[in-house]
Design a protein around this motif. Structure first.
Motif, short mmCIF file in Angstrom:
data_model
loop_
_atom_site.label_atom_id
_atom_site.label_comp_id
_atom_site.label_asym_id
_atom_site.label_seq_id
_atom_site.Cartn_x
_atom_site.Cartn_y
_atom_site.Cartn_z
N GLY A 99 13.13 56.58 40.17
CA GLY A 99 12.68 55.94 38.94
C GLY A 99 13.03 56.68 37.67
O GLY A 99 12.64 56.29 36.59
N ARG A 100 13.78 57.77 37.78
CA ARG A 100 14.16 58.55 36.60
C ARG A 100 15.67 58.50 36.41
O ARG A 100 16.42 58.42 37.38
N VAL A 101 16.08 58.58 35.18
CA VAL A 101 17.50 58.61 34.86
C VAL A 101 17.97 60.05 34.92
O VAL A 101 17.41 60.90 34.25
N GLU A 102 18.96 60.31 35.76
CA GLU A 102 19.55 61.64 35.78
C GLU A 102 20.56 61.71 34.66
O GLU A 102 21.40 60.82 34.52
N LYS A 103 20.47 62.72 33.87
CA LYS A 103 21.34 62.86 32.70
C LYS A 103 22.78 63.09 33.13
O LYS A 103 23.05 63.89 34.01
N ASP A 104 23.65 62.38 32.48
CA ASP A 104 25.09 62.55 32.68
C ASP A 104 25.65 63.07 31.36
O ASP A 104 25.74 62.33 30.40
N HIS A 105 25.91 64.35 31.34
CA HIS A 105 26.36 64.97 30.10
C HIS A 105 27.86 64.78 29.92
O HIS A 105 28.65 65.42 30.59
N ARG A 106 28.21 63.89 29.05
CA ARG A 106 29.61 63.69 28.69
C ARG A 106 29.73 63.90 27.19
O ARG A 106 29.77 62.97 26.42
N LYS A 107 29.76 65.16 26.82
CA LYS A 107 29.77 65.49 25.40
C LYS A 107 31.05 65.05 24.71
O LYS A 107 31.06 64.76 23.54
N PHE A 108 32.13 65.01 25.45
CA PHE A 108 33.41 64.73 24.81
C PHE A 108 33.83 63.28 24.95
O PHE A 108 34.97 62.94 24.67
N GLU A 109 32.90 62.41 25.35
CA GLU A 109 33.23 60.99 25.53
C GLU A 109 33.74 60.37 24.24
O GLU A 109 34.74 59.66 24.23
N SER A 110 33.11 60.65 23.12
CA SER A 110 33.52 60.09 21.84
C SER A 110 34.87 60.65 21.41
O SER A 110 35.73 59.92 20.93
N TYR A 111 35.04 61.94 21.58
CA TYR A 111 36.29 62.58 21.17
C TYR A 111 37.44 62.14 22.05
O TYR A 111 38.58 62.10 21.61
N GLN A 112 37.15 61.79 23.29
CA GLN A 112 38.18 61.38 24.22
C GLN A 112 38.91 60.13 23.70
O GLN A 112 40.13 60.06 23.75
N ARG A 113 38.16 59.18 23.20
CA ARG A 113 38.78 57.96 22.68
C ARG A 113 39.62 58.24 21.44
O ARG A 113 40.71 57.70 21.27
N VAL A 114 39.11 59.09 20.56
CA VAL A 114 39.84 59.42 19.34
C VAL A 114 41.14 60.13 19.68
O VAL A 114 42.20 59.82 19.14
N LEU A 115 41.05 61.09 20.60
CA LEU A 115 42.25 61.83 20.99
C LEU A 115 43.24 60.92 21.71
O LEU A 115 44.46 61.07 21.54
N SER A 116 42.74 59.97 22.48
CA SER A 116 43.64 59.01 23.13
C SER A 116 44.37 58.17 22.10
O SER A 116 45.57 57.95 22.19
N ALA A 117 43.64 57.69 21.11
CA ALA A 117 44.26 56.88 20.05
C ALA A 117 45.29 57.70 19.29
O ALA A 117 46.39 57.22 18.97
N LEU A 118 44.96 58.96 19.01
CA LEU A 118 45.90 59.84 18.32
C LEU A 118 47.15 60.05 19.17
O LEU A 118 48.28 60.06 18.66
N GLY A 119 46.97 60.19 20.48
CA GLY A 119 48.10 60.35 21.39
C GLY A 119 49.01 59.13 21.38
O GLY A 119 50.24 59.26 21.34
N TYR A 120 48.41 57.95 21.39
CA TYR A 120 49.21 56.72 21.32
C TYR A 120 50.00 56.66 20.01
O TYR A 120 51.18 56.30 19.99
N LEU A 121 49.32 56.98 18.89
CA LEU A 121 50.00 56.94 17.60
C LEU A 121 51.16 57.92 17.55
O LEU A 121 52.25 57.60 17.06
N LEU A 122 50.95 59.13 18.06
CA LEU A 122 52.03 60.11 18.08
C LEU A 122 53.16 59.66 18.98
O LEU A 122 54.34 59.87 18.67
N GLY A 123 52.83 59.04 20.10
CA GLY A 123 53.86 58.52 21.00
C GLY A 123 54.69 57.43 20.35
O GLY A 123 55.92 57.43 20.44
N ILE A 124 54.03 56.51 19.66
CA ILE A 124 54.75 55.44 18.96
C ILE A 124 55.62 56.03 17.86
O ILE A 124 56.79 55.66 17.70
N PHE A 125 55.08 57.00 17.12
CA PHE A 125 55.85 57.66 16.07
C PHE A 125 57.07 58.36 16.67
O PHE A 125 58.18 58.30 16.12
#
Length: 137
Positions: A99-125
């Motif tokens: 009945g309890r939620v076990e914490k899933d610590h994904r501190k870099f989840e937000s940064y992961q998307r930003v870095l992925s988008a940056l990677g795509y932009l650099l690849g296209i460039f």
């Protein structure tokens, strides 16, 4: 200049980030979805799935405060998907135990998307640069 543009893109991407807060209320799990400015992700469609099942355990719309409440019948991994028609949304995996939620610590989840988008932009460039150099020869 490039660094300023990078920070501008990062701040804009976080402003549209859908945040979530998970709590236990008795035997039920309450997840509140909201944006960075505190506005609720209200009246949006969601589905809750047990691990490995394709038929939703529960589906509906978040309430006016952006909350989704479900009462799981067993422990294990649960998947909550919520989305709006304009493309915002989130997929949340909850590991429930006794009945309890076990914490899933994904501190870099937000940064992961930003870095992925940056990677795509650099690849296209890079591809554009490569093709433009070949055409100039």
């Amino acid at each position: 200049m490039i660094l300023a543009l990078f920070f501008l893109l990062v701040s804009l991407s976080f402003s549209h980030e859908l945040l979530k807060e998970v709590r236990q209320e008795g035997n039920c799990t309450l997840v509140r979805f909201y944006f960075q400015d505190g506005s609720a992700f209200s009246y949006e469609e969601y589905e809750v799935y047990r691990e490995g099942e394709k038929v939703p355990f529960q589906k509906g719309r978040s309430d006016a405060l952006g909350r989704v409440v479900f009462c799981p019948d067993r422990d294990g991994l649960w998947l909550l998907r919520i989305s709006s028609q304009d493309g915002h949304g989130a997929e949340l995996r909850l590991n429930l135990k006794a009945g309890r939620v076990e914490k899933d610590h994904r501190k870099f989840e937000s940064y992961q998307r930003v870095l992925s988008a940056l990677g795509y932009l650099l690849g296209i460039f890079g591809l554009i640069s490569l093709f433009s150099r070949r055409w100039k020869k």
